[in-house]
Write an enzyme that holds these catalytic residues in place. Structure first.
Site, mmCIF file in Angstrom:
data_model
loop_
_atom_site.group_PDB
_atom_site.id
_atom_site.type_symbol
_atom_site.label_atom_id
_atom_site.label_comp_id
_atom_site.label_asym_id
_atom_site.label_seq_id
_atom_site.Cartn_x
_atom_site.Cartn_y
_atom_site.Cartn_z
ATOM 1 N N ASN A 9 0.988 -1.257 0.206
ATOM 2 C CA ASN A 9 0.044 0.082 0.031
ATOM 3 C C ASN A 9 0.978 1.256 0.058
ATOM 4 O O ASN A 9 1.282 1.573 1.078
ATOM 5 C CB ASN A 9 -0.851 0.139 1.139
ATOM 6 C CG ASN A 9 -1.720 1.192 1.399
ATOM 7 O OD1 ASN A 9 -1.784 2.081 0.644
ATOM 8 N ND2 ASN A 9 -2.378 1.342 2.665
ATOM 9 N N LYS A 11 0.143 4.457 -0.195
ATOM 10 C CA LYS A 11 -0.394 5.371 0.458
ATOM 11 C C LYS A 11 -0.324 6.551 -0.419
ATOM 12 O O LYS A 11 -0.205 6.555 -1.702
ATOM 13 C CB LYS A 11 0.052 5.679 1.729
ATOM 14 C CG LYS A 11 -0.127 4.324 2.729
ATOM 15 C CD LYS A 11 0.056 4.617 4.212
ATOM 16 C CE LYS A 11 -0.077 3.169 4.665
ATOM 17 N NZ LYS A 11 0.034 3.403 6.225
ATOM 18 N N HIS A 103 -9.450 1.168 5.054
ATOM 19 C CA HIS A 103 -8.077 1.247 5.713
ATOM 20 C C HIS A 103 -8.192 2.059 6.835
ATOM 21 O O HIS A 103 -9.250 3.102 6.920
ATOM 22 C CB HIS A 103 -7.226 1.806 4.819
ATOM 23 C CG HIS A 103 -5.752 1.822 5.102
ATOM 24 N ND1 HIS A 103 -5.191 2.766 6.216
ATOM 25 C CD2 HIS A 103 -4.686 0.989 5.031
ATOM 26 C CE1 HIS A 103 -4.101 2.288 6.509
ATOM 27 N NE2 HIS A 103 -3.522 1.295 6.067
ATOM 28 N N GLU A 105 -6.711 4.453 7.963
ATOM 29 C CA GLU A 105 -6.359 5.961 7.477
ATOM 30 C C GLU A 105 -7.746 6.750 7.076
ATOM 31 O O GLU A 105 -8.141 7.747 7.132
ATOM 32 C CB GLU A 105 -5.122 6.167 6.744
ATOM 33 C CG GLU A 105 -3.966 5.881 7.613
ATOM 34 C CD GLU A 105 -2.898 5.447 6.665
ATOM 35 O OE1 GLU A 105 -2.746 5.454 5.671
ATOM 36 O OE2 GLU A 105 -1.828 4.828 7.468
ATOM 37 N N GLU A 176 -5.017 -4.993 10.512
ATOM 38 C CA GLU A 176 -4.094 -4.102 10.521
ATOM 39 C C GLU A 176 -4.114 -3.533 12.006
ATOM 40 O O GLU A 176 -4.975 -2.311 12.042
ATOM 41 C CB GLU A 176 -4.082 -2.920 9.411
ATOM 42 C CG GLU A 176 -3.705 -3.653 8.211
ATOM 43 C CD GLU A 176 -3.227 -2.616 7.132
ATOM 44 O OE1 GLU A 176 -2.071 -2.619 6.753
ATOM 45 O OE2 GLU A 176 -3.983 -1.595 6.847
ATOM 46 N N GLY A 182 2.652 2.244 10.524
ATOM 47 C CA GLY A 182 3.810 3.313 10.482
ATOM 48 C C GLY A 182 4.582 3.839 11.850
ATOM 49 O O GLY A 182 5.170 4.725 12.014
ATOM 50 N N SER A 221 3.968 -2.225 10.375
ATOM 51 C CA SER A 221 5.363 -2.340 10.340
ATOM 52 C C SER A 221 5.996 -3.706 9.909
ATOM 53 O O SER A 221 6.931 -4.005 10.721
ATOM 54 C CB SER A 221 5.582 -2.016 11.880
ATOM 55 O OG SER A 221 5.190 -0.611 12.048
#
Ligand code: 13P
Length: 265
Positions: A9, A11, A103, A105, A176, A182, A221
């Protein structure tokens, strides 16, 4: 036997140059590794999910390479006055094979609700050319409050209530944990395996066949140095990779970890 999936991904990162270099560089490395393996073939799937402006180029670059292309988001609507949105038909026409849905985010920064995610998932099934990758996972506060299973179950239920269990016959789930995205802090293999096993058991209550077949990948990660431990877990069928998917060396390194696991099994 489920086939591993390693998905990147990107992003909101990337450029034309990166798209070309990354796809050709990863393809070269993974094919070399596969050639040297006992199987002599790539026994797993690789996916890259660039930003929308690079999807078409990514499809061109990955032609005749063992790499599929997916989008990071899609509209739940077919067409119409939805400025800034992209439809499933458009993605399919470009040659996309997968789309990330829900996701964290998007859920947190763009207020995407469980209902919208379920509608997008349902639209993928109607459309049938694009495989949805449903992203779910808890925040640190939710984990610390012992709510991980409740949160993940609710995110799954929102989709199951809309499309039924059969909707997962051709879908991927990405677990996730938000606190591992991250941050450099990955879930331990045991923590990840526990949640993956919980997800599979929940689906098993509705269809044993679908629960056994559905791929559940881990994201948060993942790096070449921890991929082998994560992916060796019984219910972890690959990864959804953020930061480490932006460079040939790290993304190919993660793919090579999968190749080694396949060789051992
Ligand atoms: P990182 O691998 O950078 O933690 O990101 C994970 C992720 O969000 C993939 O969708």
């Amino acid at each position: 036997m489920r086939r591993f999936l390693v998905a990147g991904n990107w992003k909101m990162h990337g450029s034309s140059e990166m798209t070309a270099d990354l796809i050709s560089g990863v393809a070269r490395r993974v094919l070399d590794a596969a050639r040297l393996s006992e199987q002599k073939e790539l026994g797993y799937d690789i996916l890259v999910c660039p930003s929308a402006p690079y999807l078409s180029q990514a499809v061109d670059c990955s032609e005749s390479q063992p790499i599929s292309v997916g989008a990071q988001n899609v509209s739940q609507f077919d067409s119409g006055a939805y400025t800034g949105e992209i439809s499933l038909s458009m993605l399919a026409e470009l040659g996309c094979k997968y789309v990330l849905l829900g996701h964290s985010e998007r859920r947190m920064l763009f207020n995407e609700s469980d209902k919208e995610v379920a509608e997008k998932f349902s639209a993928c099934l109607d459309h049938s050319l694009i495989v949805p990758i449903l992203c779910i996972g808890e925040t640190l506060a939710q984990r610390q409050a012992g709510q991980t299973e409740d949160v993940v179950a609710a995110q799954l239920d929102a989709v199951i209530d809309t499309v039924g269990i059969t909707g997962f016959a051709n879908a991927v789930i990405a677990y996730e944990p938000v606190w591992a995205i991250g941050t450099g802090e990955t879930a331990s293999p045991e923590q990840a395996q526990d949640v993956h096993a919980f997800i599979r058991a929940k689906l098993d209550g509705l269809s044993a066949e679908i629960a056994q077949a559905v791929r559940i990948v881990y994201g948060g990660s993942v790096k070449p140095s921890n991929a082998d431990e994560q992916f060796a877990q019984k219910d972890i069928d690959g990864g959804l990779i953020g930061g480490a998917s932006l460079q040939v060396s790290s993304f190919a390194g993660i793919c090579e970890a999968v190749q080694k696991i396949i060789e051992k099994t």
